[in-house]
Each structure stands twice: as structure tokens, then as C-alpha cells.
Design a protein around this motif. Sequence first.
Motif, PDB file in Angstrom:
ATOM      1  N   VAL A 239      59.588  35.491  17.421  1.00  0.00           N
ATOM      2  CA  VAL A 239      59.133  34.100  17.543  1.00  0.00           C
ATOM      3  C   VAL A 239      57.777  34.040  18.232  1.00  0.00           C
ATOM      4  CG1 VAL A 239      59.635  31.898  18.654  1.00  0.00           C
ATOM      5  CG2 VAL A 239      61.418  33.102  17.465  1.00  0.00           C
ATOM      6  N   PHE A 240      57.601  34.938  19.206  1.00  0.00           N
ATOM      7  CA  PHE A 240      56.314  34.942  19.926  1.00  0.00           C
ATOM      8  C   PHE A 240      55.154  35.112  18.966  1.00  0.00           C
ATOM      9  CE2 PHE A 240      59.199  36.610  23.212  1.00  0.00           C
ATOM     10  CZ  PHE A 240      59.090  35.536  24.060  1.00  0.00           C
ATOM     11  N   GLU A 241      55.356  36.013  17.990  1.00  0.00           N
ATOM     12  CA  GLU A 241      54.268  36.266  17.044  1.00  0.00           C
ATOM     13  C   GLU A 241      53.930  34.985  16.301  1.00  0.00           C
ATOM     14  OE1 GLU A 241      55.932  39.532  14.876  1.00  0.00           O
ATOM     15  OE2 GLU A 241      56.198  40.578  16.786  1.00  0.00           O
ATOM     16  N   PHE A 242      54.976  34.213  15.967  1.00  0.00           N
ATOM     17  CA  PHE A 242      54.749  32.947  15.275  1.00  0.00           C
ATOM     18  C   PHE A 242      53.976  31.990  16.184  1.00  0.00           C
ATOM     19  CE2 PHE A 242      56.340  28.638  14.227  1.00  0.00           C
ATOM     20  CZ  PHE A 242      55.789  28.548  12.967  1.00  0.00           C
ATOM     21  N   ILE A 243      54.363  31.963  17.457  1.00  0.00           N
ATOM     22  CA  ILE A 243      53.693  31.028  18.358  1.00  0.00           C
ATOM     23  C   ILE A 243      52.260  31.483  18.629  1.00  0.00           C
ATOM     24  CG2 ILE A 243      53.784  29.929  20.625  1.00  0.00           C
ATOM     25  CD1 ILE A 243      56.752  30.183  20.563  1.00  0.00           C
ATOM     26  N   PHE A 244      52.039  32.778  18.615  1.00  0.00           N
ATOM     27  CA  PHE A 244      50.672  33.243  18.855  1.00  0.00           C
ATOM     28  C   PHE A 244      49.741  32.880  17.707  1.00  0.00           C
ATOM     29  CE2 PHE A 244      52.447  36.448  21.987  1.00  0.00           C
ATOM     30  CZ  PHE A 244      52.130  35.631  23.048  1.00  0.00           C
ATOM     31  N   VAL A 245      50.301  32.611  16.527  1.00  0.00           N
ATOM     32  CA  VAL A 245      49.481  32.059  15.439  1.00  0.00           C
ATOM     33  C   VAL A 245      48.824  30.774  15.929  1.00  0.00           C
ATOM     34  CG1 VAL A 245      49.548  30.997  13.165  1.00  0.00           C
ATOM     35  CG2 VAL A 245      50.876  33.053  13.615  1.00  0.00           C
ATOM     36  N   MET A 246      49.648  29.986  16.639  1.00  0.00           N
ATOM     37  CA  MET A 246      49.167  28.719  17.175  1.00  0.00           C
ATOM     38  C   MET A 246      48.030  28.970  18.175  1.00  0.00           C
ATOM     39  SD  MET A 246      51.546  26.145  19.275  1.00  0.00           S
ATOM     40  CE  MET A 246      50.859  24.853  20.252  1.00  0.00           C
ATOM     41  N   SER A 247      48.211  29.957  19.049  1.00  0.00           N
ATOM     42  CA  SER A 247      47.170  30.248  20.035  1.00  0.00           C
ATOM     43  C   SER A 247      45.873  30.659  19.347  1.00  0.00           C
ATOM     44  CB  SER A 247      47.611  31.366  20.966  1.00  0.00           C
ATOM     45  OG  SER A 247      48.928  31.172  21.352  1.00  0.00           O
ATOM     46  N   SER A 248      46.002  31.497  18.296  1.00  0.00           N
ATOM     47  CA  SER A 248      44.771  31.952  17.656  1.00  0.00           C
ATOM     48  C   SER A 248      44.084  30.803  16.950  1.00  0.00           C
ATOM     49  CB  SER A 248      45.026  33.105  16.699  1.00  0.00           C
ATOM     50  OG  SER A 248      46.372  33.337  16.550  1.00  0.00           O
ATOM     51  N   LEU A 249      44.890  29.888  16.337  1.00  0.00           N
ATOM     52  CA  LEU A 249      44.266  28.731  15.690  1.00  0.00           C
ATOM     53  C   LEU A 249      43.581  27.840  16.724  1.00  0.00           C
ATOM     54  CD1 LEU A 249      46.875  27.815  12.985  1.00  0.00           C
ATOM     55  CD2 LEU A 249      44.653  28.861  12.696  1.00  0.00           C
ATOM     56  N   ALA A 250      44.176  27.756  17.925  1.00  0.00           N
ATOM     57  CA  ALA A 250      43.542  26.975  18.980  1.00  0.00           C
ATOM     58  C   ALA A 250      42.179  27.576  19.312  1.00  0.00           C
ATOM     59  CB  ALA A 250      44.420  26.953  20.220  1.00  0.00           C
ATOM     60  N   LEU A 251      42.108  28.904  19.325  1.00  0.00           N
ATOM     61  CA  LEU A 251      40.822  29.540  19.597  1.00  0.00           C
ATOM     62  C   LEU A 251      39.836  29.267  18.460  1.00  0.00           C
ATOM     63  CD1 LEU A 251      41.864  32.903  21.213  1.00  0.00           C
ATOM     64  CD2 LEU A 251      40.989  30.837  22.288  1.00  0.00           C
ATOM     65  N   VAL A 252      40.371  29.172  17.217  1.00  0.00           N
ATOM     66  CA  VAL A 252      39.488  28.830  16.102  1.00  0.00           C
ATOM     67  C   VAL A 252      38.893  27.443  16.326  1.00  0.00           C
ATOM     68  CG1 VAL A 252      39.411  28.325  13.637  1.00  0.00           C
ATOM     69  CG2 VAL A 252      40.690  30.292  14.463  1.00  0.00           C
ATOM     70  N   VAL A 253      39.741  26.509  16.768  1.00  0.00           N
ATOM     71  CA  VAL A 253      39.240  25.156  17.039  1.00  0.00           C
ATOM     72  C   VAL A 253      38.142  25.223  18.099  1.00  0.00           C
ATOM     73  CG1 VAL A 253      39.836  22.886  17.963  1.00  0.00           C
ATOM     74  CG2 VAL A 253      41.389  24.038  16.418  1.00  0.00           C
ATOM     75  N   LEU A 254      38.406  26.017  19.145  1.00  0.00           N
ATOM     76  CA  LEU A 254      37.411  26.148  20.217  1.00  0.00           C
ATOM     77  C   LEU A 254      36.102  26.696  19.662  1.00  0.00           C
ATOM     78  CD1 LEU A 254      36.555  26.142  23.165  1.00  0.00           C
ATOM     79  CD2 LEU A 254      37.600  28.374  23.424  1.00  0.00           C
ATOM     80  N   SER A 255      36.191  27.723  18.800  1.00  0.00           N
ATOM     81  CA  SER A 255      34.936  28.302  18.306  1.00  0.00           C
ATOM     82  C   SER A 255      34.213  27.329  17.391  1.00  0.00           C
ATOM     83  CB  SER A 255      35.166  29.641  17.621  1.00  0.00           C
ATOM     84  OG  SER A 255      36.486  29.792  17.258  1.00  0.00           O
TER      85      SER A 255
END
Lengths: 659, 305
Positions: free
Chosen positions: B280-296
Motif C-alpha cells: 500500500v505504501f508504494e501506492f501512496i508514494f505515487v501520491m507523494s511523487s505526483l505532489a512533487l510534480v505539482v511543486l515542480s
Amino acid sequence: MDNYFLGIMILLLSGFVASVFSKKNKITVLSILVAIGSIFCLIPAIQVLINGESLTQTVFLSNIFCSINFVIDSLAAFFVAVITIMSLASVVYSKGYLRPYMEQDKNINSHLVFLPMLIASMLAVVTCQNALMFLICWEIMSLSSFFLVIFENEKKEVLKAGIKYLVFMHISVLFIIISFALMSLQSGSLDFASFASGMQNNEQYANLVFLLAFVGFGTKCGFVPFHNWLPDAHPAAPSHVSAIMSGVMIKTGIYGILRMLSLTGKPSLLISYTVLIISVISALYGVLYAITQHDLKRLLAYHSIENIGIIGIGIGVGMLGLAYNSPIVAVLGFAGGILHILNHSIFKELLFLSAGSVYVKTHTRDIESLGGLIKSMPATAVMFLIGSVAICGLPPFNGFVSEFLVYLGMFKGLSIHNFISLIALIGAIAGLALVGTMAILCFTKAFSIIFLGMPRSEAAENVQSDNGKLMIFPMGVLATFTLIIGLFPQYVFNFILKPVSVMCECNIESLSEPLSIMQIISVYALALVLLLAVIIGLKLMLSKNKTVMFETWGCGYNRPNNHMQYTASSYASPFLSMLKPLFKKVFDIEKPRKLFPKSAHFSLHIDDIEEAYLINPLLKGDEWFLSKFERIQSGNIQSYIKYGLIFLVLVIIGSLFIG
Amino acid sequence: MIMFFVNLIILLFVPFLMTGVIKKTKTFWQGKKGPSVLQPLYDFIRLMKKDFVISNTTSFVFRIAPIVSIVTVLFAAMLVPLASGKALINIPAGLIIFAYTLGLGKFVALISAMDTGSSFEGMGASREACFTTTVEPAFFVTIASIMALSGNYTFDSLVNITANAGNYGILVTVFASVVLFIMILVEGSRVPVDDPATHLELTMIHEVMILDNSGSDLALFSWANAIKMLLISSLIANMIIPSGITEWISVLLYLSVVFIISILIGTVESCMARIRMSHVFEFIFVMSSLALVVLSLVIARMFGG
């Protein structure tokens, strides 16, 4: 100002006076004397906080010191208020806590002398403006707290923790001495006021001085990577001492950092980012290791590191505001940081005192063997619950207000149109959010394993009643403080602006927005509390639905017992397994073997990664190096005389060449 | 004033419809007829009338938890813009009050689960606490980045995303919506993180935390959870709905976005199985990486010239 010295004198003498009295009355006398001394010290402090004018007194001691300036400005006055009130609560509480020790005929006289001495030395530290005198008071503070830590000195681990503490404090003071020496070299005087003028033009020099001071003071307050003494010293000390140390004493380190900051002038960007990054790391590191701990007081000690980190984030944001010339960011950052000093000292002391209350009844600090205490110790449980919610920074308690100010400062900082500051601040926002959620994980774990469910051991099962009013009362006062600050943040914000004005200019007009936000939060929190109270009251009184009590649902299994409950390790396990690489796990496993296994056990211990990979190898290297010199110490008197002779000859030769 | 009441009604009743629509979607994909979309509301009313069975291990924490849970969710709702695009309390850093008020509810829900001394509920609580730690930072990064674009740090900046972000607006909206959508799946305990359809073996997070709750306690917990889903959906809705249209049209658009999100959730649930817990963590980390995409994206917009 005379009142202030009188107060310190009363505090210094109170321990000696109290030890003369009979066993029964000792601590009562001490509490009364400490209360009187505290009031004498509080009067000038409150005067300063109301008027905003600082008090100064110059004392001429001798030719070495020249004249020493004692100044109570609003920053010092703020710390005086925190120190006196928080220490008083602990001293009152100590009567109940020390009773079992006195019943065992333990001599507590020296403890009673050092306890007020620690308070007095802290009060001297925050007002003294002369480098040499400051260091002397600082040293008295470290030593008296050392003697308080080794209260149970018959235990080996206590002594070991105490000595570790002593060593760390002396490394810390070394850095402070160097930084003071560098500053007085520039200004030619030991007075703090003259330091400031010496630092004005030389930015590189000021950076160096501040960094050295930051390491020195940072060791005292436990910034990572200088935190290592904290998790050992706090469990070793008696609870009321850990409360004073964690709640108040480590804040003198923050005081030192703030004072140095006000002396070295506008911080450079490099320094500001360093402070911010170290603080974020400290906050994360502290809470992460807190989750791994099962020793309640070690857990709380790691949370001190976390909260020092949050205070540091506030200060770092304030410094960034100064460095980028953004006054609103500076004010909000410093206000958040300084308010969190007050808040942390309140709820951390509350938590340590309730931890002590649990320890008095169960004689264990291991949370895995507790449970179900909410039924036998309801008052302590409620106090611990309030402390937990407050330390997680949740509304409507005080932790939320200071964390909100820090957040607001960071959000305002996003409009500094700068690439690096944007990334740093968003990183810090995410970091603080992560810290908040991890704190929730940690304190739901601590509270529910200690107080909820079924007792996990006989020690927890045999608790009959809660502690007496004498121990609950100081906790109740602290709990009320947490709620009041959380409900009326606008007044607290106004009050906190006075010490902040020492750090940066507070322009009242630009602060109308944060002030109105504070008012909104106040209404919001009040409404939340009222609504909750009303609905819960209505539900308990008017609920018509019938309630049947039954066993916990075990999916058809009707005999649940205490060993089937979730434990602290299992609660933290999913989270810790996610962050595996950040720990050094030490397993101790004996698997069941053969057909009829005789014994088997499993235990897991998580080492501090810094201690395992940095400090222990360093110590080992040190030991190896020093063992080379073992031969010198032969125990042979002749060879010692020989060393003396060689030394004398060397001195004579040296003086011939140099002199 | 009218909008206030419209919002209030939406806040209180649409959550039931959302869960109803999700269930209807699932039955549609299974080729069944399924219960009415109002079924969750009927369940709620029926549960409110029922008696309690309470574990004798529990303390007062267990009794007050459902109330704290629902009250904190309703208070958090004051800070989020609903159908009218304006939050009731519209202040800078309202995000913090929103998240921390929900945090209070979560804190109490967690200790209430632990209060029963049941190992099932302990497991659920431990996982819920753990997933929150991974979700929250990503949520903060996403919203803070969007706020950095507008420079006023209220939830208003969600509404004006295209005005502030120019060409990047669509990209920011898309990625931020995906982040928030994953957040709904995690916080609302839906497949693929959790399975709300059963109470036991399959679902080991939110649903198992409330295993011992009964009667109105259970009803309040489920309601609070549904409202939480609505609140996050309204963040998405406010990003998507264009500004500068009349209020009633925006209400309609808002409702349609919310129901589209519900249908999406139902569809995801129908065509995916629950992920293994350790993944599940891997799934949630998708969210974290997309958040970083928004930041960039935001950085590219602000400093990319």
C-alpha cells in the motif's frame, strides 16, 4: 531589580533551610520558600513585560569581572516567567513523588539543595550580560542538574547516564567559551552589549561566532546531531527533575541562541538555512525515534528533541525573514518559536509529571507492561491525554497555536520571490506536517498502551487508586494552562510580541492580519469545545437507547485476554517497517527447537543510529588511542617523580628559548 | 445567506448520496440492480435508533469518540470552499486548521479503537495512523504549491488556479486532482487501500477500527467518514469549476463533479483488487511523487520565465 537578587538568594538558601526540618515538613518548607523566591523574581519580570522597558543593574564584584551588567529585557523576562512558574509546579509535585524514597530512609538533603540551586542558576543565566559570569552560572546550572540526575546513584545505569550528560555539557560549554572568546577578542570587553558593536561590520566573523555558539547551545537543547545525552539523562532522573530539565532547562540553550542572534545582528542566508535544515532534521529524528521507544521517559525525551526542532523551525523562519528583509515573516517565525518554548514547557512538564505519577504506582517505565490504567488512575489518564493532544499540536490546545504561527510564517515566506526559499519552505511545511502526523502515531500509541485496554502485567493490575491531590494539582494547573492558551491565542500573541521585539522589529500595523486570524481561531476553538461539551453532555444524559455491556468482539471468540491485545511494538511496526533503513535493529531471538522446546524468547531493541554509527566508533577509536598511553600510568612512585623531573627540565629549556 | 444553507444541506446529505452512488456503480459493473442511492441514509436513520452493545474493557474515550469525530469533521468543513467557491472561514493558512482539526478527530478515533483491547482494532488503528503519516505531507505540498502560485494562502487560490498559473493551469489541476483523488481513496478507506464492503478479514484498516461500535456510534463514524470524502472531493471540484459563473450553475457543476468522483471511485473498486498491505505504501508514494510534480510545475511557472 533588587527584588530579583533577593529572590535568587532566597532560592539558593532555601535548600539548606529546608534540609534542617524534619522529614515530613522538608518539602513543604522548600515549596513555600521556592514560591516566595519565585514571586520575588517574577515581580520585576512582569513589570518588564507590561512596561516594555528593560531593567538594568550593574554589580561591581572584583577586578577580574570589572562590572557585571544584569539586564532583564523582555526576552529575559519571558524566560524568567517560564522558569519560575514551571519549576514551582515541579517542586510542589516532588513532595508526592519523593515520599516513597523518604519512607525508605533515603537521604534527600543534597537533592533538596541542588533543586533550588538549579532554578536560581537558570534565573541568573537568562539575566546575566557578562560573558565570564554567564559561563559561571551556566556551569553551576549544568553541575546542579547533574547531581539531580544521579539521584538514584546506587543504580549503575543512572550513574552512567549522568556521566554522559556531564561530558556532553562540557563539550557544549567548550564551544560556548570559544565563541565568547572570539567575540571579546573583537570588542575587547566581556560585556554582551559591547559584543554587538564588535560584530556589526564583519559578516564572516559573525557567522563563525554564531555557528560555534549554535553548536554549544544546541548541545544543551538537543539539536540533532548533538542530542545524544537527552534520551539517556531524562529516564535516569526522577520525574520532577526530568520535567524541569526538559521543560525549562534545555530552553536556556534556546535562550543562548536567541541572545547570540540578537548580538550578531542580521543573520546571513547561509546561517538561516543551516538553522532551518538542522531544525527540520531534529524534529523528524526526534519523533521517529520516539515511535521506536517503549520506555515512557525515553519516548518523552525524544519528543523534547522533536519540539526543540519545531522551536528551531520557528527561529529559522524568523531568521530567513530577517535575511530577506521580510518583517512579517520574521515576526511570525520568532513568535511561533518563542511561543512554542512556553507551550512545550507546559505540556512536556505535564506529560513528565503524569509519567512520574504512573511510575510511582507501577514502578515501571516500560509501556509494554502497562495497560488499563484509565480505570484505576482516571485523573492521571486525563492529564496525560490532554498533554498528548497538546503535544501533537491539535486544536483546541496550546501546541496548535504556536505551530500555526510557524506555519503562517512559512506560508507568508512563500511570497519571498526566491527559488531556494520556496523549496526550503515547502520542504519545511511538509516536514512539519510529517512531524505532526508522526506525533499523533506516537502519542496514540503511548496513551492507549499505557491507559487503555486491559492490564498487561501484575504491576498494572494491582494499582488500586490514583495518586493524591498533591501530585494531581500541579498537573491540573498545567492542563488548564494548555487549554487557556489554546482558547485565547489573541492575548497570548500580543503578549509574545514583547519578547519577539528583542529579536526583530514588530510593526503593529502589519500584524493586524495575524491578530485577526488569532481571534478567529479563538472563536473557532471556543465553539469546538462548547459544542463538544454540550453534545457529549446531552448524549450521556438524554440517550434513550439501551446499553448492554459485553466482551470485546473477538470474531466469535468470547474469551479475549490481555496477551491478545495489540502491543506498542506491533502498533508501531507497520510504520517502522516502512522506514527500515533508518534504524539499527538489534534482535535477540531464541527459536523453539527440537520436539519439546524448552525455552524460547524474542526481543527487539532499536539503537539510536547516531550512537551506533557515529558516537560508539568514535569512542572506540578514542579508547584505542588512549590505551597507548596506559604504560605511563604504572603506579610506580619513582616513575611519577621521573615525569615531574622531565617536565621541569622541559619548562626550563622552554623558558630559556622563548623568554 | 441562501448559499450558506445550500452548502449546509450539501454538507449534511450529499455524503450519503456519495456512498450510495459508489455502491450503485459497483452493482452496475456487477450487473446487479442494487439498492437505492438513498440506502446509506436509511441505514443511518435505522442505526441511530438502535441500542448499544459496548465492550466492558472500554472507558469514556470509547463513548465520546464518535461525537468528537463527527464534530471535528463538521468544523473542518467550515474551512473548505463547498459549492459556492467560498469557505465559511476564509483565512490564510486555513489549510492548517482544516488538517489539524481532522487530526484531532483521527487522534480520538485511534485511541477509541485501542480502547477495546481487541487485536483486530489495534491492527486497524496502527495501519490508519501509519498511512496518515504518508498521506499528509503530500497533501500539504500540493496545496502549499498551489497557494504559492496565488500568494494569498487561502483556499481561494484553488479556485483561481488557471488565472494564476496561465498555461500551466491545466497540468497543475490534473496532477493536483489525481493527488487528491488518491487521498480520497486512502482517507475514505476505499479499494485499493482498504475494502469497505466487509467488516473482517479483507478489510484491516478503517472498517475494522469501528468493529466494536454499534448503534448511533457506528452511524456517526460512517457519516463522518463520508463527509471527509466529500470535503476532499470539494477541493477537486473547486479546482475544476471555472470561476465567474452564476452561483446556481456552480452548485450544479459542483454536484456533478462530486458524483463523477463517486462514480470513479466505484469504478476503481469494481476493476481493482485490494493491494497487499505491504504494497500500500508504494501506492501512496505515487501520491507523494505526483505532489512533487505539482511543486515542480509551480516552480517552473514562477521561475521558468
